[in-house]
Design an enzyme around this catalytic site. Structure first.
Site, mmCIF file in Angstrom:
data_model
loop_
_atom_site.group_PDB
_atom_site.id
_atom_site.type_symbol
_atom_site.label_atom_id
_atom_site.label_comp_id
_atom_site.label_asym_id
_atom_site.label_seq_id
_atom_site.Cartn_x
_atom_site.Cartn_y
_atom_site.Cartn_z
ATOM 1 N N LYS A 1 4.821 -8.700 17.735
ATOM 2 C CA LYS A 1 4.867 -8.204 16.364
ATOM 3 C C LYS A 1 4.802 -9.363 15.378
ATOM 4 C CE LYS A 1 6.318 -4.164 18.269
ATOM 5 N NZ LYS A 1 7.331 -3.704 19.212
ATOM 6 N N ASP B 1 18.175 -6.773 18.917
ATOM 7 C CA ASP B 1 16.747 -6.653 19.192
ATOM 8 C C ASP B 1 16.031 -6.932 17.876
ATOM 9 O OD1 ASP B 1 14.156 -5.892 19.679
ATOM 10 O OD2 ASP B 1 14.631 -3.860 20.353
ATOM 11 N N TRP C 1 13.990 2.636 19.474
ATOM 12 C CA TRP C 1 14.202 1.455 20.320
ATOM 13 C C TRP C 1 15.673 1.265 20.653
ATOM 14 C CZ3 TRP C 1 10.098 0.439 22.786
ATOM 15 C CH2 TRP C 1 8.839 0.470 22.184
HETATM 16 C C1 LIG Z 1 7.932 -3.067 20.131
HETATM 17 C C2 LIG Z 1 9.394 -3.054 20.227
HETATM 18 C C3 LIG Z 1 10.043 -3.071 21.473
HETATM 19 C C4 LIG Z 1 9.305 -3.011 22.779
HETATM 20 O O1 LIG Z 1 8.694 -4.200 23.055
HETATM 21 P P1 LIG Z 1 7.903 -4.437 24.435
HETATM 22 O O2 LIG Z 1 7.616 -5.897 24.370
HETATM 23 O O3 LIG Z 1 6.682 -3.565 24.385
HETATM 24 O O4 LIG Z 1 8.780 -4.058 25.549
HETATM 25 C C5 LIG Z 1 11.418 -3.107 21.484
HETATM 26 N N1 LIG Z 1 12.131 -3.123 20.339
HETATM 27 C C6 LIG Z 1 11.542 -3.110 19.132
HETATM 28 C C7 LIG Z 1 12.380 -3.143 17.894
HETATM 29 C C8 LIG Z 1 10.155 -3.071 19.039
HETATM 30 O O5 LIG Z 1 9.568 -3.056 17.838
#
Ligand SMILES: *Cc1c(COP(=O)(O)O)cnc(C)c1O
Length: 361
Positions: free
Chosen positions: A196, A172, A103
């Site tokens: 998540k 993030d 990511w």
């Molecule tokens: C799942 C995830 C993403 C992507 O998220 P989307 O909402 O599908 O764009 C980005 N960063 C991390 C750390 C993730 O776990």
């Protein structure tokens, strides 16, 4: 509930049963309106109450000072990979990035596509992203320092956030937002896709410090500017009302049923200790992340061979332990033990793992 499984999916992931029941109960006739939350105006007082309550709860849980704004956006965390540099990285300046996994790499790629100057000041790619880098120096003139607080695929997490030395942190936190308490004051911006740890897919939470709103140049399109959404309290266009409502109920669940973020963190540490404790006690399973970099949320491990891994995932599924397959890019197994999954789920997994190891070891 007898027909619900223990859900170890990485995302979309388990939601608290209590929240699902509340949604079900209120769905057909939301608060006596005679309509569902998906049928009312996003500008109605009923929806604004939901939105504002979610904001108040978020701020209270994270003890945010008044100079932070909470935004509910669309396009997933993946859209933040480009919105962050578009808005926060003006012409002529550079940003620092730390590469701790898939990511983080995607975030760096978007900054590069935009032809922004980004310096990757540390990376754990040399060891398959199995650790969080400890040695790096932040450029004092960087516009921000971007890092991924929890690496969902590789199973690592920052135990202590990097010290930006005054450079605003941007993180993030898609897969560990609200899993623990932390000091938000060094952050300029935090983002998290909801699916998540916060709610269903369809909404992305952005926490932004007010002074960051001023940085975007004039050529950033309206919908991609943080200030557009901050000025209109996330109601510039139609927001994902249903998803925001479910997030609000999850926040209420953390505050009122769990008892806040410190209690949430204790519960998460207890779960992680139980699972890693077992993994460390056997040779059959091999945890992949270095000890001091282990994630509280995504526990990654290998079995002696890939056939056994397949068998493990399949047999676990048959006894109501779902979603244990590792990400397709890395293989192996992964148990995502987000906020909504209780200690009973982890205990059931460990019991199953012991039996499986005895039979196949
Ligand atoms: C799942 C995830 C993403 C992507 O998220 P989307 O909402 O599908 O764009 C980005 N960063 C991390 C750390 C993730 O776990």
């Amino acid at each position: 509930m007898a027909d619900r499984i223990f859900n170890f999916n990485p995302g979309p992931a388990a939601l608290p049963l209590q929240v699902l029941k509340e949604v079900q109960q209120e769905f057909i006739n939301f608060k006596g309106s005679g309509m569902s939350i998906s049928e009312i105006s996003h500008r109605s007082a009923l929806f604004e109450d939901v939105l504002n309550d979610a904001i108040v709860r978020f701020k209270r849980l994270l003890k945010l000072s008044d100079n932070f704004k909470i935004l509910f956006l669309q396009g997933g965390a993946s859209s933040q990979f480009f919105m962050v540099p578009m808005n926060l990285l003006p012409e002529g300046s550079s940003a620092d990035y730390i590469n701790t996994g898939s990511w983080a790499k995607k975030a760096i790629k978007e900054a590069e596509i935009l032809k922004k100057t980004c310096n990757v000041i540390a990376s754990s790619e040399d060891k398959n992203y199995s650790y969080i880098p400890k040695k790096f120096s932040v450029n004092p003139s960087a516009a921000y320092l971007h890092f991924t607080s929890n690496n969902t695929i590789e199973g690592t997490q920052w135990a202590q956030f990097p010290d930006g030395g005054g450079v605003p942190l941007v993180s993030d936190m898609s897969s560990d937002m609200l899993c623990r308490s932390f000091d938000a004051s060094p952050f300029g911006l935090i983002y998290a896709g909801a699916q998540k740890n916060l709610g269903p897919a369809g909404v992305t939470v952005v926490i932004i410090r007010e002074d960051m709103l001023e940085r975007a140049s004039k050529d950033v399109p309206t919908m991609l500017r943080y200030s557009t959404h901050a000025d209109k309290n996330s109601l510039y266009n139609t927001p994902p009302c249903l998803a925001i409502y479910i997030v609000q109920l999850v926040l209420k669940w953390i505050e009122e049923s769990i008892g806040g973020l410190d209690a949430m963190e204790r519960r998460n540490r207890e779960k992680a200790d139980l699972l890693y404790g077992y993994l460390d006690s056997t040779d059959f399973y091999r945890p992949t992340a270095e000890k001091d970099s282990r994630s509280l949320m995504n526990v990654t491990f290998r079995l002696p061979d890939e056939d056994l891994e397949k068998k493990f995932v399949a047999e676990a599924g048959k006894v109501g332990l779902g979603g244990l397959k590792g990400h397709r890019s890395v293989g192996g197994c992964r148990a995502s033990i987000y906020n909504a999954l209780g200690l009973d789920g982890v205990q059931s997994l460990v019991d199953f793992m012991k039996t499986f190891a005895q039979k196949n070891g």
